[in-house]
Design a protein around this motif. Structure first.
Motif, PDB file in Angstrom:
ATOM      1  N   ALA A  76       0.867  -1.190  -0.044  1.00  0.00           N
ATOM      2  CA  ALA A  76       0.062   0.147  -0.138  1.00  0.00           C
ATOM      3  C   ALA A  76       1.083   1.237   0.022  1.00  0.00           C
ATOM      4  CB  ALA A  76      -0.971   0.017   1.200  1.00  0.00           C
ATOM      5  N   SER A  77       2.036   1.171   0.788  1.00  0.00           N
ATOM      6  CA  SER A  77       2.906   2.408   0.819  1.00  0.00           C
ATOM      7  C   SER A  77       3.530   2.487  -0.634  1.00  0.00           C
ATOM      8  CB  SER A  77       3.925   2.160   1.955  1.00  0.00           C
ATOM      9  OG  SER A  77       4.984   3.047   1.916  1.00  0.00           O
ATOM     10  N   CYS A  78       3.926   1.448  -1.114  1.00  0.00           N
ATOM     11  CA  CYS A  78       4.425   1.569  -2.481  1.00  0.00           C
ATOM     12  C   CYS A  78       3.649   2.168  -3.545  1.00  0.00           C
ATOM     13  CB  CYS A  78       4.925   0.350  -3.082  1.00  0.00           C
ATOM     14  SG  CYS A  78       6.527  -0.544  -2.104  1.00  0.00           S
ATOM     15  N   GLY A  79       2.458   1.676  -3.405  1.00  0.00           N
ATOM     16  CA  GLY A  79       1.590   2.482  -4.538  1.00  0.00           C
ATOM     17  C   GLY A  79       1.050   3.816  -4.081  1.00  0.00           C
ATOM     18  N   LEU A  80       1.161   4.021  -2.888  1.00  0.00           N
ATOM     19  CA  LEU A  80       0.702   5.577  -2.502  1.00  0.00           C
ATOM     20  C   LEU A  80       1.934   6.348  -2.764  1.00  0.00           C
ATOM     21  CD1 LEU A  80      -1.372   7.465  -1.230  1.00  0.00           C
ATOM     22  CD2 LEU A  80      -0.320   6.945   1.051  1.00  0.00           C
ATOM     23  N   SER A  81       3.010   5.786  -2.857  1.00  0.00           N
ATOM     24  CA  SER A  81       4.283   6.618  -3.143  1.00  0.00           C
ATOM     25  C   SER A  81       4.341   6.913  -4.938  1.00  0.00           C
ATOM     26  CB  SER A  81       5.571   6.004  -2.842  1.00  0.00           C
ATOM     27  OG  SER A  81       6.648   6.544  -3.234  1.00  0.00           O
ATOM     28  N   TYR A  82       3.745   6.002  -5.256  1.00  0.00           N
ATOM     29  CA  TYR A  82       3.933   6.017  -6.915  1.00  0.00           C
ATOM     30  C   TYR A  82       2.936   7.024  -7.391  1.00  0.00           C
ATOM     31  CZ  TYR A  82       3.908   4.327 -11.758  1.00  0.00           C
ATOM     32  OH  TYR A  82       3.746   4.296 -13.170  1.00  0.00           O
ATOM     33  N   LEU A  83       1.839   7.067  -6.785  1.00  0.00           N
ATOM     34  CA  LEU A  83       0.749   7.993  -7.181  1.00  0.00           C
ATOM     35  C   LEU A  83       1.210   9.408  -6.961  1.00  0.00           C
ATOM     36  CD1 LEU A  83      -2.454   6.120  -6.200  1.00  0.00           C
ATOM     37  CD2 LEU A  83      -1.821   6.459  -8.353  1.00  0.00           C
ATOM     38  N   SER A  85       4.058  10.617  -6.163  1.00  0.00           N
ATOM     39  CA  SER A  85       5.206  11.338  -6.973  1.00  0.00           C
ATOM     40  C   SER A  85       5.034  11.101  -8.361  1.00  0.00           C
ATOM     41  CB  SER A  85       6.311  10.363  -6.499  1.00  0.00           C
ATOM     42  OG  SER A  85       6.358   8.859  -7.103  1.00  0.00           O
ATOM     43  N   SER A  86       3.818  10.769  -9.069  1.00  0.00           N
ATOM     44  CA  SER A  86       3.550  10.763 -10.562  1.00  0.00           C
ATOM     45  C   SER A  86       4.451   9.736 -10.890  1.00  0.00           C
ATOM     46  CB  SER A  86       3.710  12.155 -10.963  1.00  0.00           C
ATOM     47  OG  SER A  86       2.666  12.945 -10.550  1.00  0.00           O
ATOM     48  N   GLY A  87       4.668   8.697 -10.734  1.00  0.00           N
ATOM     49  CA  GLY A  87       5.641   7.729 -11.010  1.00  0.00           C
ATOM     50  C   GLY A  87       7.031   7.797 -10.845  1.00  0.00           C
ATOM     51  N   GLU A  88       7.429   8.740 -10.087  1.00  0.00           N
ATOM     52  CA  GLU A  88       8.782   9.007  -9.893  1.00  0.00           C
ATOM     53  C   GLU A  88       9.525   7.805  -9.036  1.00  0.00           C
ATOM     54  OE1 GLU A  88      11.943  12.321  -7.704  1.00  0.00           O
ATOM     55  OE2 GLU A  88       9.832  12.882  -8.314  1.00  0.00           O
ATOM     56  N   THR A  89       8.805   7.455  -7.970  1.00  0.00           N
ATOM     57  CA  THR A  89       9.346   6.378  -7.174  1.00  0.00           C
ATOM     58  C   THR A  89       8.396   5.643  -6.450  1.00  0.00           C
ATOM     59  OG1 THR A  89      10.913   6.079  -5.285  1.00  0.00           O
ATOM     60  CG2 THR A  89       9.494   8.103  -5.437  1.00  0.00           C
ATOM     61  N   PHE A  90       8.709   4.317  -6.012  1.00  0.00           N
ATOM     62  CA  PHE A  90       7.635   3.566  -4.986  1.00  0.00           C
ATOM     63  C   PHE A  90       7.910   3.661  -3.648  1.00  0.00           C
ATOM     64  CE2 PHE A  90       7.459   1.272  -9.363  1.00  0.00           C
ATOM     65  CZ  PHE A  90       6.035   1.044  -9.133  1.00  0.00           C
ATOM     66  N   PHE A  91       9.219   4.140  -3.488  1.00  0.00           N
ATOM     67  CA  PHE A  91       9.621   4.219  -2.074  1.00  0.00           C
ATOM     68  C   PHE A  91      10.030   5.663  -1.291  1.00  0.00           C
ATOM     69  CE2 PHE A  91      11.367   0.321  -4.233  1.00  0.00           C
ATOM     70  CZ  PHE A  91      10.655  -0.590  -3.576  1.00  0.00           C
ATOM     71  N   TRP A  92       9.118   6.618  -1.739  1.00  0.00           N
ATOM     72  CA  TRP A  92       9.196   7.928  -1.335  1.00  0.00           C
ATOM     73  C   TRP A  92      10.409   8.702  -1.273  1.00  0.00           C
ATOM     74  CZ3 TRP A  92       4.333   9.493   0.000  1.00  0.00           C
ATOM     75  CH2 TRP A  92       3.552   8.408   0.249  1.00  0.00           C
ATOM     76  N   GLY A  93      11.360   8.301  -2.502  1.00  0.00           N
ATOM     77  CA  GLY A  93      12.376   8.996  -2.539  1.00  0.00           C
ATOM     78  C   GLY A  93      12.458  10.155  -3.632  1.00  0.00           C
ATOM     79  N   MET A  94      11.375  10.868  -3.399  1.00  0.00           N
ATOM     80  CA  MET A  94      11.220  12.174  -4.405  1.00  0.00           C
ATOM     81  C   MET A  94      12.293  13.170  -4.129  1.00  0.00           C
ATOM     82  SD  MET A  94       7.147  12.560  -4.056  1.00  0.00           S
ATOM     83  CE  MET A  94       7.145  11.981  -2.281  1.00  0.00           C
ATOM     84  N   LYS A  95      12.747  13.460  -5.419  1.00  0.00           N
ATOM     85  CA  LYS A  95      13.633  14.722  -5.377  1.00  0.00           C
ATOM     86  C   LYS A  95      13.160  15.967  -4.763  1.00  0.00           C
ATOM     87  CE  LYS A  95      16.404  12.898  -9.356  1.00  0.00           C
ATOM     88  NZ  LYS A  95      16.719  13.391 -10.656  1.00  0.00           N
ATOM     89  N   GLU A  96      11.888  16.010  -5.082  1.00  0.00           N
ATOM     90  CA  GLU A  96      11.202  17.481  -4.480  1.00  0.00           C
ATOM     91  C   GLU A  96       9.630  16.916  -4.094  1.00  0.00           C
ATOM     92  OE1 GLU A  96      10.787  20.963  -2.985  1.00  0.00           O
ATOM     93  OE2 GLU A  96      12.620  20.179  -3.795  1.00  0.00           O
ATOM     94  N   SER A  97       9.352  16.973  -2.788  1.00  0.00           N
ATOM     95  CA  SER A  97       8.138  16.579  -2.414  1.00  0.00           C
ATOM     96  C   SER A  97       6.984  17.517  -2.742  1.00  0.00           C
ATOM     97  CB  SER A  97       7.982  16.504  -0.795  1.00  0.00           C
ATOM     98  OG  SER A  97       9.106  15.658  -0.548  1.00  0.00           O
TER      99      SER A  97
END
Length: 280
Positions: A76-83, A85-97
């Motif tokens: 669920a966390s991976c899916g939410l991160s993907y949504l 971040s607009s497909g940037e990451t599955f693990f909340w590693g966004m360059k810019e939140s």
């Protein structure tokens, strides 16, 4: 015959019924398949003893359920991160939140836009680490703290911090043109007057040509500034802050600035009309 008939007497109904019950020690007739299956079903349907239930409860371990919950939360966390971040990451590693995940963004929404004078805006040039870094373009202020390495002290674009340097975005004179006054910037796109070249037109033609040249120069200035206005307006890293408050009558209250050397060096004389060149 009389004695024989008297020895054989008829059985009573009770004796007949008892004769059908097999002797405990005698042979038992084999049961048919249907009877056997029926007895097996009855045996299975018998309730389990309380002791057996207690033993099963003692053998239960919660770790399997815990593993299931952890697995569900992970996916669920991976899916939410993907949504988010607009497909940037599955693990909340966004360059810019996203802005809505930033506390400062919510504060700005609650307090509304700020209105700062040029002097007040200058206090947010990055020299004070406790304050954010602001810059303005065309009168609109943005927070560029997310890129302090570029806009902060020592950065390649430090001249844009703490002021509205709209003119510098077009002329390229970062240190000299830290002002929003765009008057005269179009001159950088105007050709130089050269009598040896200008004699190829009549006075009326030359006046008409100059008007068209100025209109084209103004268009180029507008598009050059618009590019940077849209850059900051659409950049998610730089949240909107507010507007610059100018004094009444501005910019008429200040003298027209001279075109900086870098911009002035780009000017060239007019080109001689092609027909005139071919005829010569």
């Amino acid at each position: 015959m009389a004695n024989d008939s008297s020895a054989v007497r008829r059985r009573t109904p009770e004796e007949t019924a008892l004769s059908k019950v097999p002797d405990a020690a005698g042979p038992v007739e084999p049961e048919d398949e249907k009877t056997t299956a029926s007895k097996a079903a009855i045996k299975k349907s018998k309730p389990r003893r309380p002791k057996a239930k207690i033993e099963d409860e003692d053998d239960y371990t919660p770790w399997l359920d815990v593993l299931r919950v952890i697995t569900f939360l992970f996916f669920a966390s991976c899916g939410l991160s993907y949504l988010i971040s607009s497909g940037e990451t599955f693990f909340w590693g966004m360059k810019e939140s996203p802005n809505y995940m930033k506390l400062d963004w919510w504060k700005s929404k609650l307090r509304g836009p700020l209105y700062l004078t040029p002097a007040e805006l200058a206090a947010f040039d990055g020299s004070d680490p406790s304050k954010p870094i602001y810059l303005a373009i065309n009168g609109t202020i943005y927070d560029v703290s997310a890129n302090a390495r570029t806009y902060g002290p020592g950065g390649s674009y430090q001249y844009f911090a703490g002021c509205d340097a709209s003119r510098a975005y077009v002329t390229g004179c970062f240190a000299e043109d830290r002002t929003p006054d765009m008057r005269g910037v179009e001159d950088m796109y105007l050709p130089l007057d050269d009598p040896a070249v200008d004699r190829h037109w009549t006075k009326a033609q030359l006046n008409e040509l100059r008007a068209a040249e100025r209109e084209e120069a103004l268009r180029r200035v507008y598009e050059g500034l618009l590019h940077w206005v849209n850059f900051f307006a659409n950049n998610k890293k730089y949240p909107f802050v507010g507007y610059v408050r100018r004094p009444d009558g501005w910019p008429g209250t200040e003298p027209v600035r001279r075109l900086c050397d870098v911009a002035a060096s780009q000017r060239k004389p007019r080109e001689i009309p092609r027909k005139e060149t071919e005829g010569a």
